[in-house]
Design a protein around this motif. Structure first.
Motif, short mmCIF file in Angstrom:
data_model
loop_
_atom_site.label_atom_id
_atom_site.label_comp_id
_atom_site.label_asym_id
_atom_site.label_seq_id
_atom_site.Cartn_x
_atom_site.Cartn_y
_atom_site.Cartn_z
N ASN A 63 42.21 -10.97 56.67
CA ASN A 63 41.06 -11.09 56.61
C ASN A 63 40.58 -10.16 57.73
O ASN A 63 40.67 -10.21 58.87
CB ASN A 63 40.66 -12.41 56.70
CG ASN A 63 39.08 -12.62 56.41
OD1 ASN A 63 38.29 -11.87 56.88
ND2 ASN A 63 38.94 -13.44 55.51
N THR A 64 39.74 -9.16 57.32
CA THR A 64 39.31 -8.14 58.34
C THR A 64 38.34 -8.92 59.39
O THR A 64 37.85 -8.37 60.29
CB THR A 64 38.39 -6.99 57.79
OG1 THR A 64 37.47 -7.47 56.68
CG2 THR A 64 39.46 -6.18 56.67
N ASP A 65 37.63 -10.23 59.01
CA ASP A 65 36.87 -11.04 60.06
C ASP A 65 37.74 -11.65 60.98
O ASP A 65 37.12 -12.53 61.86
CB ASP A 65 35.92 -12.00 59.20
CG ASP A 65 35.01 -10.98 58.46
OD1 ASP A 65 34.80 -10.08 58.56
OD2 ASP A 65 34.58 -11.73 57.28
N MET A 66 39.05 -11.96 60.87
CA MET A 66 39.77 -12.76 61.62
C MET A 66 40.46 -12.06 62.80
O MET A 66 40.96 -11.02 62.57
CB MET A 66 40.90 -13.58 60.97
CG MET A 66 41.82 -14.51 61.63
SD MET A 66 42.82 -15.22 60.69
CE MET A 66 44.10 -16.21 62.00
N ARG A 67 40.47 -12.60 63.88
CA ARG A 67 41.16 -11.88 65.18
C ARG A 67 42.02 -13.25 65.63
O ARG A 67 41.65 -14.32 65.88
CB ARG A 67 40.16 -11.44 66.14
CG ARG A 67 39.57 -10.22 65.65
CD ARG A 67 39.01 -9.28 66.95
NE ARG A 67 38.59 -8.19 66.53
CZ ARG A 67 39.21 -6.86 66.70
NH1 ARG A 67 40.50 -6.81 66.73
NH2 ARG A 67 38.86 -5.73 65.95
N ALA A 68 42.86 -12.84 66.26
CA ALA A 68 43.98 -13.75 66.84
C ALA A 68 44.56 -13.05 68.11
O ALA A 68 44.85 -11.92 68.13
CB ALA A 68 45.04 -14.14 66.03
N SER A 69 44.85 -13.89 68.98
CA SER A 69 45.46 -13.24 70.36
C SER A 69 47.08 -13.27 70.22
O SER A 69 47.49 -14.44 69.71
CB SER A 69 44.97 -14.12 71.47
OG SER A 69 45.12 -15.58 71.35
N GLY A 70 47.66 -12.28 70.55
CA GLY A 70 48.98 -12.34 70.51
C GLY A 70 49.60 -11.74 71.76
O GLY A 70 48.84 -11.18 72.64
N ARG A 71 50.93 -11.90 71.91
CA ARG A 71 51.55 -11.39 73.20
C ARG A 71 52.97 -10.94 73.08
O ARG A 71 53.54 -11.68 71.91
CB ARG A 71 51.45 -12.37 74.33
CG ARG A 71 52.41 -13.62 73.93
CD ARG A 71 52.60 -14.64 75.50
NE ARG A 71 53.17 -15.64 74.97
CZ ARG A 71 54.53 -16.08 75.21
NH1 ARG A 71 55.46 -15.03 75.22
NH2 ARG A 71 55.28 -16.90 74.71
N LEU A 72 53.36 -10.06 73.63
CA LEU A 72 54.87 -9.71 73.51
C LEU A 72 55.83 -10.62 74.14
O LEU A 72 55.59 -11.19 75.06
CB LEU A 72 55.05 -8.20 74.21
CG LEU A 72 54.24 -6.97 73.70
CD1 LEU A 72 54.30 -5.98 74.71
CD2 LEU A 72 54.47 -6.72 72.42
N LEU A 73 56.81 -11.13 73.20
CA LEU A 73 57.73 -12.21 73.46
C LEU A 73 58.48 -11.65 74.90
O LEU A 73 58.69 -12.41 75.80
CB LEU A 73 58.74 -12.49 72.32
CG LEU A 73 59.52 -13.54 72.61
CD1 LEU A 73 58.90 -14.75 72.97
CD2 LEU A 73 60.71 -13.48 71.52
N SER A 74 58.77 -10.30 74.90
CA SER A 74 59.55 -9.89 76.14
C SER A 74 58.88 -9.87 77.48
O SER A 74 59.53 -10.75 78.53
CB SER A 74 60.13 -8.58 75.89
OG SER A 74 59.09 -7.62 75.86
N ASP A 75 57.54 -9.52 77.41
CA ASP A 75 57.10 -9.54 78.87
C ASP A 75 55.85 -10.08 78.91
O ASP A 75 55.27 -10.34 80.08
CB ASP A 75 56.83 -7.96 79.23
CG ASP A 75 56.02 -7.17 78.46
OD1 ASP A 75 55.16 -7.80 77.76
OD2 ASP A 75 55.84 -5.80 78.75
N GLY A 76 55.25 -10.77 77.80
CA GLY A 76 54.12 -11.78 78.07
C GLY A 76 52.62 -10.98 77.70
O GLY A 76 51.70 -11.50 77.84
N ASN A 77 52.84 -9.51 77.88
CA ASN A 77 51.51 -8.86 77.87
C ASN A 77 50.98 -9.40 76.38
O ASN A 77 51.35 -9.16 75.26
CB ASN A 77 51.95 -7.42 77.88
CG ASN A 77 52.02 -6.87 79.22
OD1 ASN A 77 50.95 -6.53 79.95
ND2 ASN A 77 53.06 -6.59 79.62
N ALA A 78 49.51 -9.49 76.49
CA ALA A 78 48.73 -9.84 75.34
C ALA A 78 48.07 -8.67 74.98
O ALA A 78 47.51 -7.80 75.42
CB ALA A 78 47.98 -11.15 75.98
#
Length: 181
Positions: A63-78
């Motif tokens: 859905n182009t209206d949805m945003r979520a925060s994610g991070r890299l599993l290896s180093d935690g960069n979001a």
């Protein structure tokens, strides 16, 4: 901290700019608005946006209206996860530090910063990436872990602490640099 409810998918779209799924559980079953929706394997699908007594509707990652925060599993960069349309198996992962140890095959998980998703749920894996136009952050393409076209059953996740946290965050903050002295 979390409660889980199994639900069946009775309607699903993947080919529109704003895609939703309709579920066979509602208020009578303990479903509430803003509950996370996961695949049976525990992969991120979306969250509940509307609910009746016996049914609910969830906005999906497609859905182009949805945003979520994610991070890299290896180093935690979001960074920010969103869908630009097109391929229903791939989302964008933007605003990732140019100093991140980004590589193809890297797993992207939820940060736990939202009230919707618990921390560490798999969103997908990095397919490709490049620096943005200003060379300050990475933009990546992430293949979703959940097969959005084949959703038949899902898990709904209720964060029992969400209301308390929202109420606390809504309280007025002390002016200036108040201390505990």
């Amino acid at each position: 901290k979390y409660e889980y409810i199994a639900a069946g998918v009775i309607s699903n779209s993947i080919n529109r700019p704003q895609n939703f799924i309709t579920l066979d559980k509602g208020f009578n079953d303990g479903v509430n608005i803003e509950m996370a929706v996961l695949s049976p394997e525990g992969y991120v699908v979306g969250y509940v946006v509307n609910c009746s007594e016996n049914y609910s509707v969830a906005m999906t990652l497609l859905n182009t209206d949805m945003r979520a925060s994610g991070r890299l599993l290896s180093d935690g960069n979001a960074g920010s996860v969103h869908w630009s349309g097109g391929d229903p198996a791939v989302v964008d992962f933007d605003d990732v530090s140019k100093y991140a140890s980004l590589k193809e095959g890297e797993v992207v998980v939820t940060t736990g910063f939202s009230h919707y998703f618990p921390e560490g749920l798999t969103i997908g894996t990095v397919e490709s990436f490049e620096l943005n136009a200003s060379q300050t952050t990475f933009c990546a393409r992430v293949r979703l872990a959940a097969d959005m076209a084949r959703l038949h059953n899902v898990l709904l996740v209720n964060n029992r602490a969400a209301d308390e946290v929202r109420a606390l965050e809504a309280m007025p903050r002390p002016a200036g640099g108040a201390s505990n002295e």
